[in-house]
Design an enzyme around this catalytic site. Structure first.
Site, PDB file in Angstrom:
ATOM      1  N   ASN A   8       0.745  -1.319  -0.103  1.00  0.00           N
ATOM      2  CA  ASN A   8       0.230   0.109  -0.153  1.00  0.00           C
ATOM      3  C   ASN A   8       0.998   1.241  -0.117  1.00  0.00           C
ATOM      4  OD1 ASN A   8      -1.786   2.007   0.411  1.00  0.00           O
ATOM      5  ND2 ASN A   8      -1.949   1.609   2.675  1.00  0.00           N
ATOM      6  N   TRP A   9       0.951   1.686  -0.999  1.00  0.00           N
ATOM      7  CA  TRP A   9       1.825   3.125  -1.248  1.00  0.00           C
ATOM      8  C   TRP A   9       1.412   4.207  -0.649  1.00  0.00           C
ATOM      9  CZ3 TRP A   9       3.859   2.540  -6.906  1.00  0.00           C
ATOM     10  CH2 TRP A   9       4.754   1.699  -6.952  1.00  0.00           C
ATOM     11  N   LYS A  10       0.199   4.311  -0.121  1.00  0.00           N
ATOM     12  CA  LYS A  10      -0.469   5.398   0.319  1.00  0.00           C
ATOM     13  C   LYS A  10      -0.236   6.837  -0.452  1.00  0.00           C
ATOM     14  CE  LYS A  10       0.661   3.321   4.851  1.00  0.00           C
ATOM     15  NZ  LYS A  10       0.563   3.373   6.322  1.00  0.00           N
ATOM     16  N   HIS A  92      -9.506   1.141   5.061  1.00  0.00           N
ATOM     17  CA  HIS A  92      -7.962   1.303   5.381  1.00  0.00           C
ATOM     18  C   HIS A  92      -8.242   2.085   6.558  1.00  0.00           C
ATOM     19  CE1 HIS A  92      -3.808   2.403   6.186  1.00  0.00           C
ATOM     20  NE2 HIS A  92      -3.775   1.177   5.605  1.00  0.00           N
ATOM     21  N   GLU A  94      -6.395   4.522   7.845  1.00  0.00           N
ATOM     22  CA  GLU A  94      -6.281   5.892   7.730  1.00  0.00           C
ATOM     23  C   GLU A  94      -7.598   6.444   7.019  1.00  0.00           C
ATOM     24  OE1 GLU A  94      -2.582   5.654   5.637  1.00  0.00           O
ATOM     25  OE2 GLU A  94      -1.795   5.039   7.370  1.00  0.00           O
ATOM     26  N   GLU A 162      -5.757  -5.272  10.321  1.00  0.00           N
ATOM     27  CA  GLU A 162      -4.303  -4.203  10.407  1.00  0.00           C
ATOM     28  C   GLU A 162      -4.955  -3.883  11.764  1.00  0.00           C
ATOM     29  OE1 GLU A 162      -2.651  -3.182   6.472  1.00  0.00           O
ATOM     30  OE2 GLU A 162      -4.244  -1.714   6.879  1.00  0.00           O
ATOM     31  N   GLY A 168       2.256   1.729  10.836  1.00  0.00           N
ATOM     32  CA  GLY A 168       3.044   3.055  10.621  1.00  0.00           C
ATOM     33  C   GLY A 168       3.849   3.153  11.987  1.00  0.00           C
ATOM     34  N   SER A 202       3.223  -2.550  10.150  1.00  0.00           N
ATOM     35  CA  SER A 202       4.664  -2.568  10.429  1.00  0.00           C
ATOM     36  C   SER A 202       5.336  -3.972  10.042  1.00  0.00           C
ATOM     37  CB  SER A 202       5.290  -2.288  11.737  1.00  0.00           C
ATOM     38  OG  SER A 202       4.769  -0.959  12.086  1.00  0.00           O
ATOM     39  N   GLY A 223       2.782  -1.374   4.265  1.00  0.00           N
ATOM     40  CA  GLY A 223       2.751   0.115   3.926  1.00  0.00           C
ATOM     41  C   GLY A 223       4.275   0.688   3.701  1.00  0.00           C
ATOM     42  N   GLY A 224       4.661   1.197   4.577  1.00  0.00           N
ATOM     43  CA  GLY A 224       6.048   1.824   4.518  1.00  0.00           C
ATOM     44  C   GLY A 224       7.047   0.869   3.955  1.00  0.00           C
TER      45      GLY A 224
HETATM   46  C1  PEP Z   1      -0.711  -0.042   5.572  1.00  0.00           C
HETATM   47  O1  PEP Z   1      -0.657   1.021   5.224  1.00  0.00           O
HETATM   48  O2  PEP Z   1      -1.671  -0.724   5.513  1.00  0.00           O
HETATM   49  C2  PEP Z   1       0.360  -0.568   6.641  1.00  0.00           C
HETATM   50  C3  PEP Z   1      -0.001  -1.709   7.321  1.00  0.00           C
HETATM   51  O3  PEP Z   1       1.189   0.205   7.161  1.00  0.00           O
HETATM   52  P1  PEP Z   1       2.680   0.012   7.520  1.00  0.00           P
HETATM   53  O4  PEP Z   1       3.267  -1.331   7.165  1.00  0.00           O
HETATM   54  O5  PEP Z   1       3.484   1.160   7.357  1.00  0.00           O
HETATM   55  O6  PEP Z   1       2.556  -0.248   9.087  1.00  0.00           O
END
Ligand code: PEP
Length: 244
Positions: A8-10, A92, A94, A162, A168, A202, A223-224
């Site tokens: 997930n590049w956000k 999601h 966010e 999640e 994050g 994470s 994500g990151g």
């Molecule tokens: C996400 O954006 O779905 C996510 C899990 O982010 P991260 O891996 O950065 O925690």
């Protein structure tokens, strides 16, 4: 069983950076063992499609539930499909916690995805205070029961568990925590309980294999750590290691 490794590049990687990512993305995984999916900004869909040198699934991170209309700044499921997406992230954390998206809105987005022939990947997960108060199962059951009717009993879909406290933050659920939550989600899905359930929060190269080897974990949503091609390729490799 095949593992799913989704990024997930956000709000990162416009078309130029997206093409640059795929210049360097060289996973050595067999597509039969690891399915790769990228959730990108709508405006980068074309660049990803044009520059990916390995088979990848393409998705967007959000849609509006209306098919078209006077809704400035929004994108419909039909428009995303036309631009090359096959998947959509719905709910999601966010979207839920920064933009105030409700269970009812998530359900409308799932219905719109089904209408447009997109595969919804529906995110669920508890806040830290909900976990501490012993409300994990209640929260997950509520989130699942809100979107299941929108699937209308048909079509492909996935769930991403999640935990909000792990997104994050560098905090990761243990493989045991992930399995426990996935078991709750599977049970809440009832007859639809065979759908893939991904873990997100994470995920890094160092914890990905243990998480994907845990019972009931069919893959990861990253994500990151999906923004760097070499790092994400190592997570894909961890997925291959965990295939039984
Ligand atoms: C996400 O954006 O779905 C996510 C899990 O982010 P991260 O891996 O950065 O925690």
């Amino acid at each position: 069983m095949r593992k799913i490794v989704a990024g997930n590049w956000k709000m990162n990687h416009g078309p130029v950076a997206a093409a640059g990512f795929f210049d360097r993305f060289r996973p050595e995984t067999d597509p039969e063992s690891v399915e790769l999916i990228f959730f990108v900004a709508g405006l980068s869909l074309h660049a990803v499609e044009a520059s990916a040198r390995v088979p990848v699934g393409l998705g967007v991170q959000n849609i509006h539930w209306e098919p078209s209309g006077a809704l400035t700044g929004e994108m419909s499921a039909e428009m995303a499909a036309e631009a090359g997406a096959s998947y959509i992230l719905a709910g999601h954390s966010e979207r839920r916690h920064v933009f105030g998206e409700t269970d009812a809105e998530v359900s409308r987005k799932v219905a719109a995805a089904v209408r447009a022939g997109l595969v919804p990947v529906v995110c669920v997960g508890e806040l830290l205070e909900e976990r501490r108060a012993g409300r994990l199962a209640e929260v997950l059951r509520r989130q699942v029961s809100a979107f299941v009717p929108a699937l209308r009993g048909s079509g492909e879909f996935m769930v991403a568990y999640e935990p909000v406290w792990a997104i994050g933050t560098g905090e990761t659920a243990t493989p045991y925590d992930a399995s426990e939550a996935h078991g709750i989600v599977r049970e809440a899905l009832g007859a639809l309980g065979k759908a893939p359930i991904l873990y997100g929060g994470s995920v890094k190269p160092g914890n990905a294999a243990a998480l994907m080897s845990a019972p009931d974990v069919d893959g990861v949503l990253v994500g990151g750590a999906s923004l760097e091609p070499e790092v994400f390729a190592r997570i894909a490799a961890a997925g291959e290691q965990s295939v039984e």
